[in-house]
Design an enzyme around this catalytic site. Structure first.
Site, mmCIF file in Angstrom:
data_model
loop_
_atom_site.group_PDB
_atom_site.id
_atom_site.type_symbol
_atom_site.label_atom_id
_atom_site.label_comp_id
_atom_site.label_asym_id
_atom_site.label_seq_id
_atom_site.Cartn_x
_atom_site.Cartn_y
_atom_site.Cartn_z
ATOM 1 N N HIS A 219 26.732 66.522 51.250
ATOM 2 C CA HIS A 219 26.239 66.406 49.884
ATOM 3 C C HIS A 219 25.502 67.653 49.411
ATOM 4 O O HIS A 219 25.235 67.788 48.214
ATOM 5 C CB HIS A 219 25.330 65.177 49.759
ATOM 6 C CG HIS A 219 26.088 63.904 49.598
ATOM 7 N ND1 HIS A 219 26.914 63.411 50.575
ATOM 8 C CD2 HIS A 219 26.175 63.023 48.568
ATOM 9 C CE1 HIS A 219 27.456 62.279 50.158
ATOM 10 N NE2 HIS A 219 27.039 62.022 48.948
ATOM 11 N N SER A 223 31.800 67.985 48.044
ATOM 12 C CA SER A 223 33.079 67.796 48.729
ATOM 13 C C SER A 223 34.016 68.968 48.477
ATOM 14 O O SER A 223 34.010 69.575 47.401
ATOM 15 C CB SER A 223 33.747 66.513 48.233
ATOM 16 O OG SER A 223 32.983 65.388 48.577
ATOM 17 N N LYS A 247 39.896 54.144 44.784
ATOM 18 C CA LYS A 247 40.920 54.804 45.601
ATOM 19 C C LYS A 247 40.688 54.534 47.086
ATOM 20 O O LYS A 247 41.629 54.255 47.842
ATOM 21 C CB LYS A 247 40.890 56.310 45.326
ATOM 22 C CG LYS A 247 42.124 57.060 45.808
ATOM 23 C CD LYS A 247 42.163 58.456 45.217
ATOM 24 C CE LYS A 247 43.490 59.130 45.521
ATOM 25 N NZ LYS A 247 43.626 60.420 44.826
ATOM 26 N N ASP A 248 39.426 54.603 47.514
ATOM 27 C CA ASP A 248 39.104 54.296 48.910
ATOM 28 C C ASP A 248 39.360 52.828 49.221
ATOM 29 O O ASP A 248 39.761 52.477 50.338
ATOM 30 C CB ASP A 248 37.641 54.639 49.211
ATOM 31 C CG ASP A 248 37.405 56.137 49.298
ATOM 32 O OD1 ASP A 248 38.364 56.869 49.599
ATOM 33 O OD2 ASP A 248 36.265 56.580 49.068
ATOM 34 N N GLU A 291 43.617 56.387 78.224
ATOM 35 C CA GLU A 291 44.059 55.853 76.935
ATOM 36 C C GLU A 291 44.765 56.953 76.135
ATOM 37 O O GLU A 291 44.510 58.148 76.328
ATOM 38 C CB GLU A 291 42.866 55.325 76.147
ATOM 39 C CG GLU A 291 42.315 54.009 76.688
ATOM 40 C CD GLU A 291 43.149 52.809 76.276
ATOM 41 O OE1 GLU A 291 44.333 52.746 76.696
ATOM 42 O OE2 GLU A 291 42.635 51.946 75.562
#
Length: 433
Positions: A219, A223, A247-248, A291
């Site tokens: 922040h 972004s 959108k998220d 894994e």
């Protein structure tokens, strides 16, 4: 970054005014993910993965706490309590499958998040600290996932712990004491299981704390965006809410469909059947494999098969150093890539090496890491390992020095709306002010 055009939080209800004065949590949320946080208007769906990673972390913490209520970190009963959770605890099978597949989902999302950062050079100034904290989060994730894999105390759990902690024994002088200190003895046993359980429970909360620092660091400069062009005016941004929350939300919906399809229909697809056999120290599995999210680094570890410098450096030590260096070199990307342009969209040479060099190399490493330690997989691992380090340490710095980038748009608005006078009204208004 402070945007002068950002909406300021103004509580209207007396209770909210009191809260804002005494404990300004609503203001913090509003400025972090609400209308008070302007975001570049051109973010694509590759920017969804940060939110999805945060969701996965919360999912792992919640399901992990529930599972911990029924698990006993004791080698005599650990395997039994895992089966007890699956068979006797109400919805225990779902909690375990959500947790196990949630770890895989977490790594899928984070790998995509990292490779988005590679392509759009999210590690460049002024976001170096955001990137560095992200690499720290990834290392903490790997440690947490490894310790969690040991807890069911199946065959792969035990032998995975033995192999991975045995890597520290390759370090000269300090290696064996570190290995004994990690295990609390000379082999994985009750002391090791207790330590791993404690750390596996604790580290997700450490990850959550580093995530808060990661978001805080983000922040400050704001972004990044697909063009790599910095925000110039109000017309380049839109409020995070409601545009990017919607959108998220759509991205989260798609993620949940795929995630629950795995949980309900393919819960054991990414696991290993040997881990449903209780740990037996005197019965070595035919093929010990970690894994899937560790496979690239496991392939790098196994790529070194011969001692070098006339036997002064053993192959095992070189493999261990290379495995850790494969991640540590990411810390230096902000200084290795000195190109003035961020986005891979405007870097033709960088783009070719990314799509036809780095991505195929990572796919080969993923495949070879899960394959047996035999030919041709060892040779493919060696070739892929060599290119991996060449890409980051040699090719990337050279590209950033000699590449001629394509012309950048003047602004984010121009990249979205084109060279239109109406598109530049925001810029003109800003200039007039």
């Amino acid at each position: 970054m402070s945007f002068p055009w950002a909406k300021q939080y103004e509580p209207k209800h007396p209770l909210m005014r009191f809260l804002d004065e005494k404990l300004p949590m609503p203001r913090l949320v509003y400025n972090a993910i609400g209308s008070g946080y302007p975001v570049p208007r051109n973010l694509n769906y590759m920017w969804n993965f940060g939110v999805l990673a945060g969701f996965c972390l919360m999912l792992q913490i919640v399901t992990g706490v529930v599972l911990a209520m029924h698990y006993a970190a004791n080698t005599q009963v650990a395997f039994g309590t895992t089966e007890h959770i699956m068979r006797d605890v109400n919805w225990g099978w779902m909690m375990r499958y959500m947790h196990a597949n949630g770890a895989s989902a977490f790594f899928v999302v984070v790998y995509l998040h990292i490779f988005r950062g590679f392509y759009y050079s999210s590690y460049k100034a002024p976001r170096e600290m955001v990137w560095l904290l992200g690499v720290v989060i990834f290392l903490l994730m790997m440690a947490t996932a490894f310790m969690g894999y040991v807890l069911p105390w199946g065959q792969m759990s035990f032998w995975g712990a033995k192999v991975i902690t045995g890597l520290f024994g390759a370090l000269p002088v300090v290696g064996e004491p570190i290995q004994i200190w990690l295990l609390g003895g000379y082999a994985p046993d009750n002391a090791a299981l207790n330590r791993f359980f404690s750390l596996h429970f604790l580290l997700p909360f450490v990850i959550a704390a580093v995530v808060i620092l990661h978001i805080w660091a983000l922040h400050i400069p704001g972004s990044s965006n697909p063009t790599g062009v910095e925000v110039k005016s109000e017309s380049d941004t839109i409020p995070f809410h409601p545009y990017y929350t919607a959108k998220d939300g759509f991205g989260l919906g798609v993620f949940l469909i795929l995630y629950f399809a795995m949980v309900f229909f393919l819960p054991n697809y990414l696991g290993h059947p040997d881990n449903y056999i209780e740990a037996n120290p005197i019965s070595t599995p035919a093929h010990i494999v970690p894994e899937w999210y560790f496979w690239p680094f496991y392939a790098i570890l196994r790529a070194f098969t011969a001692d070098i410098f006339f036997g002064l450096i053993p192959a095992k030590l070189m493999g261990v150093l290379a495995m850790f260096s494969a991640i540590l070199c990411w810390f230096f990307l902000p200084w290795l890539d000195k190109g003035p342009v961020r986005s891979g969209h405007y870097r033709p040479l960088f783009r070719k090496f990314f799509w036809f060099g780095l991505i195929p190399t990572m796919l080969v490493l993923f495949y070879c890491g899960g394959a047996p330690a035999e030919e041709p997989y060892v040779m493919l691992s060696q070739l892929a390992t060599a290119y991996y380090f060449l890409h980051f340490l040699v090719i990337l710095p050279i590209i950033s020095s000699i590449e001629k980038p394509e012309p950048l748009p003047y602004s984010i608005t121009e990249a979205v709306l084109g060279k239109d006078e109406a598109a530049q009204l925001g810029d003109s208004a800003d200039t007039a002010k």
